[in-house]
Scaffold this motif. Structure first.
Motif, mmCIF file in Angstrom:
data_model
loop_
_atom_site.group_PDB
_atom_site.id
_atom_site.type_symbol
_atom_site.label_atom_id
_atom_site.label_comp_id
_atom_site.label_asym_id
_atom_site.label_seq_id
_atom_site.Cartn_x
_atom_site.Cartn_y
_atom_site.Cartn_z
ATOM 1 N N LEU A 254 72.573 -35.717 67.968
ATOM 2 C CA LEU A 254 72.047 -34.812 66.690
ATOM 3 C C LEU A 254 73.256 -34.594 65.798
ATOM 4 O O LEU A 254 73.262 -34.742 64.721
ATOM 5 N N VAL A 255 74.267 -34.365 66.417
ATOM 6 C CA VAL A 255 75.792 -34.395 65.708
ATOM 7 C C VAL A 255 75.928 -35.787 64.758
ATOM 8 O O VAL A 255 76.370 -35.596 63.919
ATOM 9 N N GLU A 256 75.577 -36.738 65.670
ATOM 10 C CA GLU A 256 75.947 -38.055 64.877
ATOM 11 C C GLU A 256 74.927 -38.116 63.657
ATOM 12 O O GLU A 256 75.607 -38.841 62.790
ATOM 13 N N ARG A 257 73.934 -37.474 63.762
ATOM 14 C CA ARG A 257 73.133 -37.724 62.679
ATOM 15 C C ARG A 257 73.682 -36.929 61.481
ATOM 16 O O ARG A 257 73.478 -37.210 60.102
ATOM 17 N N ILE A 258 74.417 -35.651 61.770
ATOM 18 C CA ILE A 258 74.937 -34.758 60.635
ATOM 19 C C ILE A 258 76.216 -35.269 60.233
ATOM 20 O O ILE A 258 76.345 -35.033 58.800
ATOM 21 N N LEU A 259 76.933 -36.045 61.032
ATOM 22 C CA LEU A 259 78.585 -36.298 60.462
ATOM 23 C C LEU A 259 78.663 -36.987 59.405
ATOM 24 O O LEU A 259 79.518 -36.853 58.468
ATOM 25 N N PRO A 260 77.606 -38.020 58.847
ATOM 26 C CA PRO A 260 77.801 -38.647 57.640
ATOM 27 C C PRO A 260 77.909 -37.762 56.243
ATOM 28 O O PRO A 260 78.517 -38.167 55.489
ATOM 29 N N LEU A 261 77.144 -36.668 56.508
ATOM 30 C CA LEU A 261 77.302 -35.614 55.622
ATOM 31 C C LEU A 261 78.660 -35.186 55.031
ATOM 32 O O LEU A 261 78.997 -34.944 54.124
ATOM 33 N N ALA A 262 79.509 -34.926 56.184
ATOM 34 C CA ALA A 262 80.980 -34.765 55.922
ATOM 35 C C ALA A 262 81.706 -35.814 55.405
ATOM 36 O O ALA A 262 82.405 -35.457 54.504
ATOM 37 N N THR A 263 81.457 -37.089 55.721
ATOM 38 C CA THR A 263 82.208 -38.382 55.085
ATOM 39 C C THR A 263 81.727 -38.484 53.468
ATOM 40 O O THR A 263 82.505 -38.475 52.981
#
Length: 836
Positions: free
Chosen positions: A163-172
């Motif tokens: 689930l975290v891997e799905r959210i991390l692109p938002l930070a990029t």
């Protein structure tokens, strides 16, 4: 709590993104309560020095129902998470990366709490404890617009890690977009980039508001989970990905090293340079040249102005199937295009070009002013002062030198040379509308387009039909204003009629009077003849012969002496340029011919005044746009051509008068050879005079007059200024062509012919003397010993005339059959005097 996602808003619509009083009081109260609880239960900062949050969470988390008391939660309000103005990835202070391995020893609930805290940091671009910078993405990245990549600790439970891997692109996406905004906010990138950055920054406020609400929920609700976080940020992920794709494309299109030249200057350096008067774009341009001395300046244009709008428009068209993308890019296009539209309207409505960063499709050559019109032999003021950056307003030769090189890997022109697709079909009207009003403004008249047709609502974009109607209205008004000024206020048609009578000698006898009165002066060399005296004689002839409206403009006609012969100069231009339309230098001398003139042989005979005499015509601005130095030069070419014909006709007629004297009319019955010689001289003179008269009649009555009548008909129906300029220029080009002054073969044969006729007339006195000797020798006992020499001298003229006459007639017949037939009447005229 409902999800709060960024959304696009129409241009000009304001929305209050601040917290309400109730929400603000609740957040402030929660933070204050947490601080009090922290100080009471865990001591002061000094007492807790050395104790980590991980120790507290791992040992005593089960004793507290909420995470509010955790130190990092209350020490990280939203304003402390705004990234710095550097392009390096920010670090989370006071956190040790080595403590991430302890996730193995904590429960799943504790892992979720820890990772939630990290995500609130990471989503603003800060490195967390368990979510750290990706090892393949160093902090000192050469391309910060790509954003920061993060990786999650391998010790995290797989169910949470996925689930975290799905959210991390938002930070990029967020870090990349933020870096783009910081970089493109420099002055060098222009107003369009600034407006685009402001619109994106406005959208990011929604994202930041969402994070503040998520942080509040995390601090106050024990039921806030990672799944809820994903539920709230999921809609935002697509929006930021669309913005991120756009910013990445804009940044990757640059051909310059933006990170080193445009964004590395510190605030202190800018302040110091500004105090020294060295700040701004000029200093950075100089520094860029020093760093890249061999760089082509055209390749150093950043993505700005019309190119930015074109990129956004292309993305909007390519992703038209996605409603969210269509709405988002449409909003960004409207916001970024607002300053572009303002500059366009100022240009079209007042003729003022305010484009400090060269973003507009129209460019100005400031070195070209109306003061250069007196020496402008190529219509430079009108054609080159204001042009389109893509080169489409100039000819093919100008396109190669004036158009910048397209971007590598695409056909898109850089910067302002890239015209937005929505304006591609209107670019010429945009250029002309401003040019017309600029001319009016140069005359001291402030002409502004009516407010009823040009004032647009702030929300109207360049794609709107209203904007296109405003372009059409501005163009129509500017064209009508300048056309009325030229035709009515400046009396253009009377000017052209007088110009035609002065230079084409039709229905006017002043040139005959001038030639009669200035015979002695015109026989001198061009350097010895007095221009002042010739001007006085011209004024006298004009005062005698002019009537009506021509008398108003006689003061504008001046005598001028050319520096080279007409036919030699025209032949040099045609041989080097292929046409008369080459570059023209001072004094009516083409640059190419002028250079060849400077290499003349020293033994060449000096130019006679009659061969150098020409008229000049002076007009003031704005009439000098129509009656420019280029068109006056063409009038001068035709005038000199007609003047030589008129002078040859006059000298041959004078020779006929002289041949009515006794040596030519005396009866010599005992000298038949001499009688035959006299008849041959009469015949040659008559054929030469017939040739000159036929050429003069053809040019005057079958070339100039019909073409002038056609021009008058066109000018009576003219609707645009450009059409007026084009019709006048076409008239002169046609006259030059049909007068045989643009063909090397025709001109060469004709020049030899007219030279032979003029030379024959010069020897009139010698022929008379020889005839007197022949009459005297006929009565003498020894006969006429000079008869053979007399025949040899005449044979040379006859042979020369017959040869070049036949060659000229053959050329005329050839061009009459292969061209548009305009020379057919001349063929009929010359066939009657062909040599037997």
């Amino acid at each position: 709590m409902d999800p709060y996602t960024p959304r696009t808003r129409p241009i000009g619509r304001k929305k209050n993104l601040a917290l309400s009083t109730k929400e603000y009081t609740k957040v402030a109260g929660t933070i204050a309560s947490a601080r009090r609880s922290r100080n009471l239960e865990y001591g002061t900062d000094d007492e807790r020095n050395g104790r980590s949050r991980h120790d507290f969470l791992s040992k005593g988390l089960h004793e507290h129902p909420s995470f509010i008391v955790e130190t990092s939660f209350v020490k990280a309000p939203l304003n402390s998470r705004v990234p710095s103005h550097s392009h390096t990835a920010p670090k989370a202070h006071g956190k040790g990366k080595s403590r991430g391995e302890s996730l193995d020893s904590v429960s799943l609930d504790i892992q979720e709490a820890l990772i939630l805290e990290d995500l609130l940091f990471v989503l603003m671009g800060f490195e967390g404890v368990y979510i750290t910078f990706h090892p393949d993405h160093p902090i000192e990245d050469d391309d910060p617009v790509c954003g920061i990549k993060f990786t999650v600790s391998s010790a995290l439970d797989p169910s949470l890690s996925d689930l975290v891997e799905r959210i991390l692109p938002l930070a990029t996406y967020y870090t990349g977009i933020t870096s783009f905004i910081e970089m493109r906010s420099h002055l060098e990138y222009g107003l369009v980039n600034h407006a685009l950055c402001a619109s994106i920054r406005d959208m990011l406020k929604d994202y930041q508001t969402l994070l503040s609400q998520l942080e509040h929920a995390f601090n106050t609700s024990p039921q806030f989970t990672l799944q809820k976080l994903w539920f709230y940020v999921h809609p935002t992920l697509h929006t930021l990905s669309l913005i991120y794709q756009l910013t990445t494309e804009l940044a990757s299109a640059d051909n310059v090293d933006n990170s080193s030249d445009l964004s590395s200057d510190s605030d202190s350096d800018d302040a110091r340079n500004g105090a020294l008067g060295l700040g701004g774009a000029k200093l950075k341009a100089v520094l860029s040249d020093l760093k890249n001395p061999g760089l082509d300046p055209e390749s150093n244009i950043p993505v700005k102005g019309g190119e930015v709008l074109s990129v956004i428009y292309d993305r909007m068209q390519n992703m038209s199937g996605d409603p969210a993308a269509l709405t988002l890019y449409g909003s960004l296009l409207g916001a970024a295009g607002a300053p572009y539209a303002v500059m366009l309207q100022e240009w079209m409505n007042s003729g003022k070009l305010h484009d400090p960063w060269e973003e507009l499709c129209v460019k100005e050559s400031k070195s070209i002013t109306k003061g250069t019109l007196d020496m402008d032999y190529v219509d430079e003021y009108w054609d080159r002062r204001y042009t389109l950056r893509d080169g489409s307003s100039a000819g093919d030769a100008k396109r190669k030198t004036g158009m910048p090189t397209p971007r590598a890997g695409s056909s898109r022109l850089p910067g302002g040379a890239c015209i937005p697709p929505v304006l591609e079909g209107w670019k010429h009207k945009i250029l002309l509308a401003g040019k017309y009003l600029n001319v009016v403004r140069e005359c001291g008249i402030e002409a502004t387009v009516s407010q009823d047709t040009t004032v647009l609502d702030a929300e109207v974009s360049m794609e709107d039909e209203k904007f296109h109607k405003s372009i059409e209205g501005a163009y129509s008004y500017a064209n009508r204003t300048l056309l009325n000024m030229l035709l009515q206020d400046q009396q253009l048609l009377p000017r052209l009629r007088s110009l035609k009578r002065f230079f084409f000698m039709s229905q006017s006898f002043f040139i005959t009077h001038l030639l009669d009165q200035a015979q002695s002066e015109l026989r001198k060399s061009s350097k010895s003849a007095s221009v002042l005296k010739l001007q006085s004689l011209l004024d006298l002839a004009l005062n005698t012969d002019l009537h009506g409206e021509d008398t108003m403009f006689r003061e504008d006609v001046k005598i001028k002496m050319a520096t080279n012969g007409l036919y030699e100069w025209l032949l040099k231009i045609i041989s080097e340029k292929g046409a008369i339309g080459g570059e023209i230098g001072e004094g009516g001398v083409a640059d190419s011919a002028h250079g060849a003139e400077g290499r003349k042989n020293k033994d060449e005979k000096p130019l006679m005044a009659i061969d150098a005499l020409m008229l000049d015509y002076q007009v003031k601005f704005p009439l000098s746009l129509v009656i420019s130095r280029k068109t006056i030069l063409q009038y001068q070419l035709l005038f000199r051509f007609l003047l030589h014909l008129k002078h040859a006709e006059q000298t041959l007629s004078s020779m006929w008068i002289e041949q009515k004297t006794s040596p030519w009319r005396a009866s010599v019955p005992h000298h038949p050879e001499f009688e035959k010689w006299r008849l041959r001289v009469f015949l040659l003179r008559a054929r030469m005079l017939a040739f000159v008269q036929q050429i003069l009649a053809f040019v005057t009555f079958e070339v100039l007059e019909p073409n002038w009548r056609n021009l008058e008909i066109k000018l009576a129906k003219v609707t645009t200024v450009d059409q007026l300029l084009r019709d006048h220029s076409d008239f002169l080009d046609t006259c030059l062509k049909e007068s045989m002054l643009t063909s090397a073969r025709l001109l060469s044969a004709y020049a030899r012919m007219i030279t032979t006729c003029s030379t024959f007339a010069v020897y009139s006195a010698k022929f008379t003397t020889s005839a007197a000797k022949g009459v005297a020798a006929a009565d003498g006992p020894d006969g006429d010993p000079e008869m053979e020499k007399r025949w040899d001298f005449l044979y040379k003229f006859e042979k020369n005339f017959n040869h070049w006459f036949n060659k000229h007639l053959d050329c005329v017949q050839y061009y009459a059959s292969s061209d548009n037939g305009s020379l057919l009447p001349l063929v009929m005229r010359l066939s009657s005097i062909r040599a037997g």
